[in-house]
Scaffold this active site. Sequence first.
Site, PDB file in Angstrom:
ATOM      1  N   LYS A  13      -7.724  20.484  -0.062  1.00 57.23           N
ATOM      2  CA  LYS A  13      -8.902  20.315  -0.923  1.00 57.23           C
ATOM      3  C   LYS A  13      -9.699  19.086  -0.502  1.00 57.23           C
ATOM      4  CE  LYS A  13      -6.418  20.094  -4.740  1.00 57.23           C
ATOM      5  NZ  LYS A  13      -5.048  20.239  -4.191  1.00 57.23           N
ATOM      6  N   ARG A  88      -6.844  21.527 -14.056  1.00 56.68           N
ATOM      7  CA  ARG A  88      -5.494  21.770 -13.555  1.00 56.68           C
ATOM      8  C   ARG A  88      -4.623  22.440 -14.600  1.00 56.68           C
ATOM      9  NH1 ARG A  88      -5.185  17.595  -9.536  1.00 56.68           N
ATOM     10  NH2 ARG A  88      -3.298  17.827  -8.337  1.00 56.68           N
ATOM     11  N   ARG A 127       1.221  13.201   5.638  1.00 60.07           N
ATOM     12  CA  ARG A 127      -0.143  12.756   5.298  1.00 60.07           C
ATOM     13  C   ARG A 127      -0.260  11.242   5.276  1.00 60.07           C
ATOM     14  NH1 ARG A 127      -3.097  14.846   0.047  1.00 60.07           N
ATOM     15  NH2 ARG A 127      -1.192  14.153  -0.960  1.00 60.07           N
ATOM     16  N   ARG A 159       1.000   7.981   0.386  1.00 59.29           N
ATOM     17  CA  ARG A 159       0.935   8.066  -1.077  1.00 59.29           C
ATOM     18  C   ARG A 159       2.326   8.073  -1.688  1.00 59.29           C
ATOM     19  NH1 ARG A 159      -3.382  12.677  -2.783  1.00 59.29           N
ATOM     20  NH2 ARG A 159      -1.708  13.174  -4.249  1.00 59.29           N
ATOM     21  N   ARG A 170       5.574  18.477  -7.695  1.00 58.80           N
ATOM     22  CA  ARG A 170       4.141  18.821  -7.767  1.00 58.80           C
ATOM     23  C   ARG A 170       3.929  20.309  -7.508  1.00 58.80           C
ATOM     24  NH1 ARG A 170       2.241  14.919  -3.433  1.00 58.80           N
ATOM     25  NH2 ARG A 170       0.135  15.754  -3.712  1.00 58.80           N
TER      26      ARG A 170
HETATM   27  P1  AP5 Z   1      -5.385  17.187   1.745  1.00 56.07           P
HETATM   28  O1  AP5 Z   1      -6.775  17.609   2.114  1.00 56.07           O
HETATM   29  O2  AP5 Z   1      -5.148  15.757   1.444  1.00 56.07           O
HETATM   30  O3  AP5 Z   1      -4.818  18.133   0.581  1.00 56.07           O
HETATM   31  P2  AP5 Z   1      -5.177  18.200  -0.953  1.00 56.07           P
HETATM   32  O4  AP5 Z   1      -5.304  19.661  -1.314  1.00 56.07           O
HETATM   33  O5  AP5 Z   1      -6.310  17.312  -1.286  1.00 56.07           O
HETATM   34  O6  AP5 Z   1      -3.795  17.704  -1.544  1.00 56.07           O
HETATM   35  P3  AP5 Z   1      -3.504  16.606  -2.671  1.00 56.07           P
HETATM   36  O7  AP5 Z   1      -2.064  16.204  -2.482  1.00 56.07           O
HETATM   37  O8  AP5 Z   1      -4.515  15.544  -2.691  1.00 56.07           O
HETATM   38  O9  AP5 Z   1      -3.588  17.486  -3.932  1.00 56.07           O
HETATM   39  P4  AP5 Z   1      -3.026  17.155  -5.284  1.00 56.07           P
HETATM   40  O10 AP5 Z   1      -3.705  18.208  -6.053  1.00 56.07           O
HETATM   41  O11 AP5 Z   1      -1.552  17.109  -5.403  1.00 56.07           O
HETATM   42  O12 AP5 Z   1      -3.397  15.624  -5.522  1.00 56.07           O
HETATM   43  P5  AP5 Z   1      -4.491  14.882  -6.375  1.00 56.07           P
HETATM   44  O13 AP5 Z   1      -4.877  13.672  -5.674  1.00 56.07           O
HETATM   45  O14 AP5 Z   1      -5.535  15.836  -6.837  1.00 56.07           O
HETATM   46  O15 AP5 Z   1      -4.428  17.662   2.952  1.00 56.07           O
HETATM   47  C1  AP5 Z   1      -3.032  17.413   2.907  1.00 56.07           C
HETATM   48  C2  AP5 Z   1      -2.518  17.069   4.314  1.00 56.07           C
HETATM   49  O16 AP5 Z   1      -2.630  18.211   5.165  1.00 56.07           O
HETATM   50  C3  AP5 Z   1      -3.309  15.965   5.022  1.00 56.07           C
HETATM   51  O17 AP5 Z   1      -2.391  15.244   5.791  1.00 56.07           O
HETATM   52  C4  AP5 Z   1      -4.306  16.732   5.908  1.00 56.07           C
HETATM   53  O18 AP5 Z   1      -4.673  15.976   7.053  1.00 56.07           O
HETATM   54  C5  AP5 Z   1      -3.484  17.962   6.290  1.00 56.07           C
HETATM   55  N1  AP5 Z   1      -4.290  19.169   6.440  1.00 56.07           N
HETATM   56  C6  AP5 Z   1      -5.356  19.562   5.674  1.00 56.07           C
HETATM   57  N2  AP5 Z   1      -5.804  20.785   6.077  1.00 56.07           N
HETATM   58  C7  AP5 Z   1      -4.976  21.172   7.096  1.00 56.07           C
HETATM   59  C8  AP5 Z   1      -4.899  22.344   7.912  1.00 56.07           C
HETATM   60  N3  AP5 Z   1      -5.759  23.359   7.753  1.00 56.07           N
HETATM   61  N4  AP5 Z   1      -3.939  22.403   8.860  1.00 56.07           N
HETATM   62  C9  AP5 Z   1      -3.051  21.374   9.029  1.00 56.07           C
HETATM   63  N5  AP5 Z   1      -3.072  20.239   8.289  1.00 56.07           N
HETATM   64  C10 AP5 Z   1      -4.025  20.134   7.318  1.00 56.07           C
HETATM   65  O19 AP5 Z   1      -3.637  14.500  -7.667  1.00 56.07           O
HETATM   66  C11 AP5 Z   1      -2.593  13.550  -7.595  1.00 56.07           C
HETATM   67  C12 AP5 Z   1      -1.976  13.361  -8.961  1.00 56.07           C
HETATM   68  O20 AP5 Z   1      -2.970  12.851  -9.871  1.00 56.07           O
HETATM   69  C13 AP5 Z   1      -1.427  14.611  -9.636  1.00 56.07           C
HETATM   70  O21 AP5 Z   1      -0.114  14.912  -9.231  1.00 56.07           O
HETATM   71  C14 AP5 Z   1      -1.499  14.195 -11.103  1.00 56.07           C
HETATM   72  O22 AP5 Z   1      -0.455  13.341 -11.446  1.00 56.07           O
HETATM   73  C15 AP5 Z   1      -2.803  13.399 -11.162  1.00 56.07           C
HETATM   74  N6  AP5 Z   1      -3.973  14.235 -11.486  1.00 56.07           N
HETATM   75  C16 AP5 Z   1      -5.091  14.425 -10.718  1.00 56.07           C
HETATM   76  N7  AP5 Z   1      -5.939  15.265 -11.319  1.00 56.07           N
HETATM   77  C17 AP5 Z   1      -5.358  15.615 -12.491  1.00 56.07           C
HETATM   78  C18 AP5 Z   1      -5.743  16.489 -13.546  1.00 56.07           C
HETATM   79  N8  AP5 Z   1      -6.886  17.163 -13.537  1.00 56.07           N
HETATM   80  N9  AP5 Z   1      -4.899  16.598 -14.601  1.00 56.07           N
HETATM   81  C19 AP5 Z   1      -3.737  15.922 -14.655  1.00 56.07           C
HETATM   82  N10 AP5 Z   1      -3.313  15.095 -13.690  1.00 56.07           N
HETATM   83  C20 AP5 Z   1      -4.122  14.953 -12.612  1.00 56.07           C
HETATM   84 MG    MG Z   2      -6.546  15.547  -2.447  1.00 55.89          MG
END
Ligand code: AP5
Ligand code: MG
Length: 214
Positions: A13, A88, A127, A159, A170
């Site tokens: 994402k 979410r 990552r 992270r 997660r």
């Molecule tokens: P990346 O692009 O970083 O993936 P992402 O989908 O953004 O994954 P996140 O871990 O950020 O998602 P998340 O939903 O768990 O975390 P968030 O920060 O929202 O890519 C991942 C890796 O793969 C990277 O190394 C990249 O280089 C590689 N990659 C990408 N595309 C690729 C491809 N095609 N091929 C190969 N490699 C690739 O949330 C974190 C925490 O915050 C949650 O756990 C929760 O505690 C809290 N939180 C956030 N939002 C909410 C909400 N709305 N409600 C409640 N809690 C929340």
């Molecule tokens: Mg992200």
Amino acid sequence: MNIILLGPPGSGKGTQAKMIADKYSVRHISTGDILRENVRNNTPLGVEAKKFMDAGQLVPDSLLIDIVKDRLAKPDVQGGYMLDGYPRTIPQAEALDKILPSLKQKIDVVLNIDVPDNELVRRLSGRRMCKCGRSYHVAFNPPKVEGKCDECGGDLYHRDDDKEAAILNRLEVYKQQTQPLIDYFNKQGIIANINGAAEIPKIFEEISATLNKF
Ligand code: AP5
Ligand code: MG
């Protein structure tokens, strides 16, 4: 154009959001980035959120709904935005459905990025993040200079929730609480399914083909 990015942790994402924001001039609103900034600055919200985030659990809905409500009312997002990591849960989606009409906004499309679990674990464990929000992977998407962000030169970090136990939590939380949103948005007829198991540029092509229709 207003977009929601839906997909499990590690589905890309954040990676795709950077490219979409550049090409389509929409603001990237990542609730994860907003929460991490609060954790870094030790704000009351950050202190509360950190306990949940480090364990790979969701932060309570009430906190997130307020954050998003405030953010969507800001002038800089009125030309279009992309929500990454929100909603979410079903209550978060229902809250959004109430917030949007009051701001005279609507969601045009939900991009649902699908990736198998084993690939997600490989991506998250390798990552590296920058505090500007850009993410890298030690093998799949390395920075030009090791340990430094290509975009802002900042130091890359691992992270806290990218440790194995938190990653598995997660993924489970995603299945239990977030996956039901696919049905929710399907009923609204605004979902576009994207194959997230391809190479980064290929996924972006598929996303662009969808967004070009708007
Ligand atoms: P990346 O692009 O970083 O993936 P992402 O989908 O953004 O994954 P996140 O871990 O950020 O998602 P998340 O939903 O768990 O975390 P968030 O920060 O929202 O890519 C991942 C890796 O793969 C990277 O190394 C990249 O280089 C590689 N990659 C990408 N595309 C690729 C491809 N095609 N091929 C190969 N490699 C690739 O949330 C974190 C925490 O915050 C949650 O756990 C929760 O505690 C809290 N939180 C956030 N939002 C909410 C909400 N709305 N409600 C409640 N809690 C929340
Ligand atoms: Mg992200």
